[in-house]
Scaffold this active site. Sequence first.
Site, mmCIF file in Angstrom:
data_model
loop_
_atom_site.group_PDB
_atom_site.id
_atom_site.type_symbol
_atom_site.label_atom_id
_atom_site.label_comp_id
_atom_site.label_asym_id
_atom_site.label_seq_id
_atom_site.Cartn_x
_atom_site.Cartn_y
_atom_site.Cartn_z
ATOM 1 N N ASP A 141 -1.813 22.727 28.576
ATOM 2 C CA ASP A 141 -2.159 21.820 27.487
ATOM 3 C C ASP A 141 -1.219 20.613 27.423
ATOM 4 O O ASP A 141 -0.929 20.098 26.346
ATOM 5 C CB ASP A 141 -2.155 22.572 26.147
ATOM 6 C CG ASP A 141 -3.140 21.974 25.150
ATOM 7 O OD1 ASP A 141 -3.923 21.078 25.540
ATOM 8 O OD2 ASP A 141 -3.129 22.386 23.981
ATOM 9 N N LYS A 143 -0.294 17.015 27.313
ATOM 10 C CA LYS A 143 -0.908 15.738 26.914
ATOM 11 C C LYS A 143 0.019 15.093 25.901
ATOM 12 O O LYS A 143 0.878 15.782 25.329
ATOM 13 C CB LYS A 143 -2.306 15.958 26.325
ATOM 14 C CG LYS A 143 -2.338 16.900 25.144
ATOM 15 C CD LYS A 143 -3.732 17.039 24.586
ATOM 16 C CE LYS A 143 -3.779 18.103 23.503
ATOM 17 N NZ LYS A 143 -5.091 18.243 22.881
ATOM 18 N N ASN A 146 1.044 16.748 22.609
ATOM 19 C CA ASN A 146 1.836 17.983 22.604
ATOM 20 C C ASN A 146 3.257 17.783 23.114
ATOM 21 O O ASN A 146 4.027 18.728 23.189
ATOM 22 C CB ASN A 146 1.145 19.065 23.438
ATOM 23 C CG ASN A 146 -0.059 19.649 22.722
ATOM 24 O OD1 ASN A 146 -0.152 19.590 21.500
ATOM 25 N ND2 ASN A 146 -0.987 20.200 23.483
ATOM 26 N N ASP A 159 3.172 23.729 21.537
ATOM 27 C CA ASP A 159 1.760 24.126 21.509
ATOM 28 C C ASP A 159 1.382 25.007 22.705
ATOM 29 O O ASP A 159 0.859 24.520 23.720
ATOM 30 C CB ASP A 159 0.859 22.884 21.450
ATOM 31 C CG ASP A 159 -0.581 23.248 21.133
ATOM 32 O OD1 ASP A 159 -0.896 24.457 21.071
ATOM 33 O OD2 ASP A 159 -1.395 22.322 20.953
ATOM 34 N N THR A 180 -8.237 20.008 27.167
ATOM 35 C CA THR A 180 -8.748 18.814 26.510
ATOM 36 C C THR A 180 -9.571 18.059 27.547
ATOM 37 O O THR A 180 -9.097 17.899 28.671
ATOM 38 C CB THR A 180 -7.544 17.969 26.055
ATOM 39 O OG1 THR A 180 -6.698 18.810 25.264
ATOM 40 C CG2 THR A 180 -7.980 16.777 25.241
HETATM 41 P P1 ADP Z 1 -2.817 22.422 17.988
HETATM 42 O O1 ADP Z 1 -2.574 23.666 18.765
HETATM 43 O O2 ADP Z 1 -3.896 22.614 17.003
HETATM 44 O O3 ADP Z 1 -2.999 21.218 18.858
HETATM 45 P P2 ADP Z 1 -0.058 21.661 17.616
HETATM 46 O O4 ADP Z 1 0.897 22.789 17.774
HETATM 47 O O5 ADP Z 1 -0.198 20.758 18.792
HETATM 48 O O6 ADP Z 1 -1.474 22.192 17.131
HETATM 49 O O7 ADP Z 1 0.402 20.831 16.347
HETATM 50 C C1 ADP Z 1 -0.374 19.724 15.872
HETATM 51 C C2 ADP Z 1 0.538 18.547 15.602
HETATM 52 O O8 ADP Z 1 1.530 18.895 14.615
HETATM 53 C C3 ADP Z 1 1.348 18.093 16.810
HETATM 54 O O9 ADP Z 1 0.603 17.266 17.657
HETATM 55 C C4 ADP Z 1 2.524 17.394 16.124
HETATM 56 O O10 ADP Z 1 2.165 16.102 15.678
HETATM 57 C C5 ADP Z 1 2.767 18.264 14.916
HETATM 58 N N1 ADP Z 1 3.802 19.279 15.231
HETATM 59 C C6 ADP Z 1 3.590 20.483 15.800
HETATM 60 N N2 ADP Z 1 4.731 21.162 15.980
HETATM 61 C C7 ADP Z 1 5.721 20.371 15.522
HETATM 62 C C8 ADP Z 1 7.164 20.494 15.442
HETATM 63 N N3 ADP Z 1 7.777 21.593 15.870
HETATM 64 N N4 ADP Z 1 7.867 19.461 14.928
HETATM 65 C C9 ADP Z 1 7.221 18.352 14.503
HETATM 66 N N5 ADP Z 1 5.892 18.175 14.547
HETATM 67 C C10 ADP Z 1 5.132 19.159 15.045
HETATM 68 MG MG MG Z 2 -1.638 20.391 20.165
HETATM 69 MG MG MG Z 3 -2.960 24.271 20.623
#
Ligand code: ADP
Ligand code: MG
Ligand code: MG
Length: 280
Positions: A141, A143, A146, A159, A180
């Site tokens: 994943d 991109k 992430n 992620d 994606t």
């Molecule tokens: P998904 O699996 O649904 O894509 P993510 O884990 O990528 O979810 O989290 C979505 C968004 O939340 C990320 O793209 C980022 O903007 C924010 N985010 C996630 N984890 C963190 C973190 N540890 N610190 C700051 N922002 C975060």
């Molecule tokens: Mg994500």
């Molecule tokens: Mg995810």
Amino acid sequence: PLTHLDFRPRRPLGKGKFGEVYLTTHQPSGRLYALKVLHKRLLYNSKLRERARNERRINGALGPHPFIIRMQYAFATERCLCLVLDLAPCGELFQLVKVAHPWKNGKTKPGKFPEQAARFYVAECLLALEFLHERRVLYRDLKPENVLIQRDGHVCISDFGLSKPGVNHPLRGARSMCGTPEYLAPEILRGSHEHGLAVDFWCLGALFYELLDGYPPWFTKDKKKLLERVARRDLELKLPRGLKPKLSKDGELCLRALLHRDATVRLGSDGDAQAVKDHP
Ligand code: ADP
Ligand code: MG
Ligand code: MG
């Protein structure tokens, strides 16, 4: 030891596919974390539940690495699964892409992301991938959304929702069609075959390309057309439009080698990241 009562959501940090990510304070210590919430009702089939379990297991079991987000704690409530992650306070690499390639009248102004900067981010992501691959984790994943940015400007990949444990072959070990659309490797698109760690190197190439160009390779808004373009064997890699100064020859060769449709000869496909590190 942490308990779930210690964490109170403060404000949203990002939107996830199955929930939200909040800034949270650990009450006793006052320390800040990110709280990733997955709503159980949105994990409506066994495949999605399996991925959520994998995300917690993989992220929780990884040892520390400077460019990978640390999961500190996980808990479940009646309705949600919650992951407590170290906070990456400076947003997503995606935001830097948007700053470097700003939209104007429905078009982007391309070519303002310096190749040296792109190379820096790609190299740090590569070190993170190498660490994962050594632990038989296919990430799947990569991109700009992430790749998070730490306070000191270094990257932190996060992620693990699509990650798969137990993969130690560049071409085999995983089957399910996921990712994606813009970043789907051709061998995943073809669907009939297995895929393996080489998928992550394709994504690394796509990330490199998007940083330079503002768009992922072969981009078009029409999802169906996009997948056709990626899958078609004879398609030439369009080089980033309007890049100034021109992309270096080594940069171009590296892009082409990572975005090689044939996973068996793709850069990095001989099973480790060293070949990518060795590229000029
Ligand atoms: P998904 O699996 O649904 O894509 P993510 O884990 O990528 O979810 O989290 C979505 C968004 O939340 C990320 O793209 C980022 O903007 C924010 N985010 C996630 N984890 C963190 C973190 N540890 N610190 C700051 N922002 C975060
Ligand atoms: Mg994500
Ligand atoms: Mg995810």
